[in-house]
Scaffold this motif. Structure first.
Motif, PDB file in Angstrom:
ATOM      1  N   ALA A  76       0.530  -1.611  -0.207  1.00 25.37           N
ATOM      2  CA  ALA A  76       0.189   0.144   0.444  1.00 25.37           C
ATOM      3  C   ALA A  76       0.550   1.226  -0.248  1.00 25.37           C
ATOM      4  O   ALA A  76       2.120   1.178   0.362  1.00 25.37           O
ATOM      5  CB  ALA A  76      -0.818  -0.214   0.939  1.00 25.37           C
ATOM      6  N   GLU A  77       0.180   2.683  -0.392  1.00 26.60           N
ATOM      7  CA  GLU A  77       0.791   3.584  -0.419  1.00 26.60           C
ATOM      8  C   GLU A  77       0.975   3.946   1.402  1.00 26.60           C
ATOM      9  O   GLU A  77       0.194   4.394   1.919  1.00 26.60           O
ATOM     10  CB  GLU A  77       0.007   4.947  -1.364  1.00 26.60           C
ATOM     11  CG  GLU A  77      -0.069   4.388  -2.470  1.00 26.60           C
ATOM     12  CD  GLU A  77       1.668   4.453  -2.748  1.00 26.60           C
ATOM     13  OE1 GLU A  77       2.325   5.118  -3.137  1.00 26.60           O
ATOM     14  OE2 GLU A  77       1.500   4.295  -4.321  1.00 26.60           O
ATOM     15  N   LYS A  99      -4.697   3.748  -0.031  1.00 25.80           N
ATOM     16  CA  LYS A  99      -4.049   3.843  -1.833  1.00 25.80           C
ATOM     17  C   LYS A  99      -3.890   2.708  -1.801  1.00 25.80           C
ATOM     18  O   LYS A  99      -2.369   2.438  -1.194  1.00 25.80           O
ATOM     19  CB  LYS A  99      -3.747   4.859  -1.835  1.00 25.80           C
ATOM     20  CG  LYS A  99      -4.387   5.944  -1.605  1.00 25.80           C
ATOM     21  CD  LYS A  99      -3.727   7.369  -2.770  1.00 25.80           C
ATOM     22  CE  LYS A  99      -4.649   8.345  -2.334  1.00 25.80           C
ATOM     23  NZ  LYS A  99      -3.956   9.684  -1.410  1.00 25.80           N
ATOM     24  N   ARG A 100      -3.654   1.572  -2.405  1.00 29.03           N
ATOM     25  CA  ARG A 100      -3.400   0.514  -3.171  1.00 29.03           C
ATOM     26  C   ARG A 100      -1.739   0.785  -4.284  1.00 29.03           C
ATOM     27  O   ARG A 100      -2.498   1.609  -4.853  1.00 29.03           O
ATOM     28  CB  ARG A 100      -4.652  -0.127  -4.580  1.00 29.03           C
ATOM     29  CG  ARG A 100      -4.189  -1.657  -4.352  1.00 29.03           C
ATOM     30  CD  ARG A 100      -5.058  -2.185  -5.470  1.00 29.03           C
ATOM     31  NE  ARG A 100      -4.784  -3.063  -5.514  1.00 29.03           N
ATOM     32  CZ  ARG A 100      -5.662  -4.525  -6.932  1.00 29.03           C
ATOM     33  NH1 ARG A 100      -7.427  -3.843  -6.710  1.00 29.03           N
ATOM     34  NH2 ARG A 100      -5.210  -5.091  -7.201  1.00 29.03           N
ATOM     35  N   LYS A 101      -1.315   0.120  -3.762  1.00 28.66           N
ATOM     36  CA  LYS A 101      -0.065  -0.214  -4.541  1.00 28.66           C
ATOM     37  C   LYS A 101      -0.022  -1.657  -5.446  1.00 28.66           C
ATOM     38  O   LYS A 101       0.436  -1.384  -6.573  1.00 28.66           O
ATOM     39  CB  LYS A 101       1.213   0.189  -3.517  1.00 28.66           C
ATOM     40  CG  LYS A 101       2.386   0.769  -4.471  1.00 28.66           C
ATOM     41  CD  LYS A 101       3.669   0.659  -3.035  1.00 28.66           C
ATOM     42  CE  LYS A 101       4.874   0.743  -3.348  1.00 28.66           C
ATOM     43  NZ  LYS A 101       6.014   1.285  -2.396  1.00 28.66           N
ATOM     44  N   PRO A 115      -9.543   1.351  -5.291  1.00 33.59           N
ATOM     45  CA  PRO A 115      -7.971   1.804  -5.223  1.00 33.59           C
ATOM     46  C   PRO A 115      -7.546   1.685  -3.884  1.00 33.59           C
ATOM     47  O   PRO A 115      -6.711   2.116  -3.962  1.00 33.59           O
ATOM     48  CB  PRO A 115      -8.270   2.826  -6.158  1.00 33.59           C
ATOM     49  CG  PRO A 115      -9.608   3.401  -5.986  1.00 33.59           C
ATOM     50  CD  PRO A 115     -10.567   2.609  -5.515  1.00 33.59           C
ATOM     51  N   THR A 116      -8.269   1.053  -3.689  1.00 28.75           N
ATOM     52  CA  THR A 116      -8.225   1.085  -1.971  1.00 28.75           C
ATOM     53  C   THR A 116      -7.333  -0.121  -1.415  1.00 28.75           C
ATOM     54  O   THR A 116      -7.583  -1.850  -1.964  1.00 28.75           O
ATOM     55  CB  THR A 116      -8.397   1.791  -1.199  1.00 28.75           C
ATOM     56  OG1 THR A 116      -9.388   1.642  -0.767  1.00 28.75           O
ATOM     57  CG2 THR A 116      -8.210   3.241  -1.238  1.00 28.75           C
ATOM     58  N   ASP A 184      -9.731   5.772   7.736  1.00 32.88           N
ATOM     59  CA  ASP A 184      -9.097   6.098   5.990  1.00 32.88           C
ATOM     60  C   ASP A 184      -8.129   7.168   6.317  1.00 32.88           C
ATOM     61  O   ASP A 184      -8.569   8.151   7.188  1.00 32.88           O
ATOM     62  CB  ASP A 184     -10.677   6.406   6.244  1.00 32.88           C
ATOM     63  CG  ASP A 184     -10.480   6.498   4.337  1.00 32.88           C
ATOM     64  OD1 ASP A 184      -9.374   7.205   3.987  1.00 32.88           O
ATOM     65  OD2 ASP A 184     -11.722   7.268   3.422  1.00 32.88           O
ATOM     66  N   THR A 186      -6.399   8.384   4.125  1.00 33.58           N
ATOM     67  CA  THR A 186      -6.045   8.644   1.980  1.00 33.58           C
ATOM     68  C   THR A 186      -6.408   9.871   2.148  1.00 33.58           C
ATOM     69  O   THR A 186      -6.118  10.704   1.308  1.00 33.58           O
ATOM     70  CB  THR A 186      -7.023   7.790   1.723  1.00 33.58           C
ATOM     71  OG1 THR A 186      -8.410   8.087   1.739  1.00 33.58           O
ATOM     72  CG2 THR A 186      -7.109   6.013   1.437  1.00 33.58           C
TER      73      THR A 186
END
Ligand code: TXA
Ligand code: MG
Length: 317
Positions: A76-77, A99-101, A115-116, A184, A186
């Motif tokens: 993940a970011e 956020k997904r990496k 996108p998470t 959350d 993000t």
């Protein structure tokens, strides 16, 4: 009750569980919050079986359980704030929406195409050992049928899911007893999506900044944990009860009330109350003499936020 699905969480059985996970099976693992229905995050077929076993109406993002903080930044970011929170609260009942990496397509279903990615490191030694032995993040929702009371013992899991799973690792009763706090991270502000085992006060004390509490945003993916009716017993539940009515099984708290059938915590300790909550709701729901349940008021501080969140949803008609 022991049967061919429930195994004591010995090192040998944990190894067996890990190999079932690697082959795409479903293994129920104890965590400090509630029991989780685990599968490899990278096996979409196994992830789909989770939704089927739970009878979840739609695909929802699942929490990935990991065993090393270092793994987080490839998955993940992250930023300094997230790493600091993870170092302080992990292993433990705090879950991050990040956020997904890792864009592997095999991970898409676990993330419900969002996108998470949602991640936590559980504190239970059996969960940690299973994740390490499997060598993959283990996605795990609570190990119960959708909309029913969450499981805090292997027996609860067996009663709810039965033979829909491949193995249940029995690690005893869960110490925290309510699900993790989901935040959350993000955006600029940290938002609690689900109150849980880490209190808002503890987060704010560590961060030195206010943390927001989400009451469900229609723009966000619909998360079952935010549905009004959730965690529901089949018996009607009345909240903020001071005295029971004749047909009610009464769950007390602190000094309310002496006539209670069970008391979440005689001393008014919210941690103790959280650890008993789901088990007592299960017990109340099994009563044949009392067709309804009443529960005493719980103060809205610390873990009381998570407890009240669960009982309000359990009471929703
Ligand atoms: O304590 C826990 O968190 C337990 C143990 C097993 O770790 N797990 C758990 O998972 O409670 P589950 O699936 O029963 O609840 C996770 C909740 C769901 O309501 C899901 O929709 C929501 O978190 N969720 C997960 N990822 C999300 C995301 N990216 N955005 C919004 N909601 C999310
Ligand atoms: Mg759940």
């Amino acid at each position: 009750m022991k049967n061919e699905y429930i195994f004591d969480a010995t090192p040998e059985h944990i190894e067996q569980g890990a190999s079932i996970i690697q082959k795409g099976g479903l293994v129920v693992m104890p965590t400090e919050t509630v029991y989780g229905l685990g599968a490899s995050a990278y096996n979409a077929h196994a992830v789909a079986r989770i939704f089927e076993a739970k009878n979840r109406p739609t695909f929802n993002p699942l929490i990935s359980h990991i065993s090393e903080i270092d793994f987080l930044s490839q998955y993940a970011e992250t930023d300094e704030r997230v790493i600091a929170l993870a170092k302080y609260f992990w292993p433990g009942p705090l879950t991050f929406v990040l956020k997904r990496k890792d864009m592997s397509s095999s991970l898409d279903l676990a993330c419900a195409g969002l996108p998470t990615v949602t991640v936590r490191m559980p504190k239970h030694p059996v969960a940690l050992a299973l994740i390490r032995a499997a060598g993959v993040p283990i996605v795990a929702p609570s190990a119960n049928r959708s909309q029913t009371i969450s499981p805090t013992t292997a027996e609860h899991v067996w009663q709810s899911l039965g033979t829909r799973v491949d193995m249940i690792l029995d690690g005893g009763a869960c110490s925290v007893g309510v699900e993790s706090t989901i935040i959350d991270v993000t955006g600029k502000d940290i938002v609690i999506l689900r109150p849980g085992g880490v209190s808002k006060e503890d987060l704010e004390l560590f961060l030195h900044e206010p943390v927001l509490l989400s009451h469900g945003n229609p723009k966000l993916p619909r998360s079952p944990g935010q549905m009004l009716k959730h965690y529901a017993p089949s018996h009607a539940l009345r909240i903020n009860a001071i005295h029971p009515e004749a047909d009610e099984f009464f769950i007390g708290f602190g000094e309310i009330g002496p006539e209670a059938h069970l008391n979440l915590s005689h001393s008014g300790d919210l941690n103790e109350a959280a650890s008993h909550l789901f088990d007592y709701l299960h017990q109340a729901d099994e009563q044949t003499v009392f067709p309804r349940i009443a529960i005493a008021p719980i103060p809205e501080v610390g873990l009381g936020l998570a407890i009240n969140d669960r009982i309000r949803r359990a009471a929703y008609k």
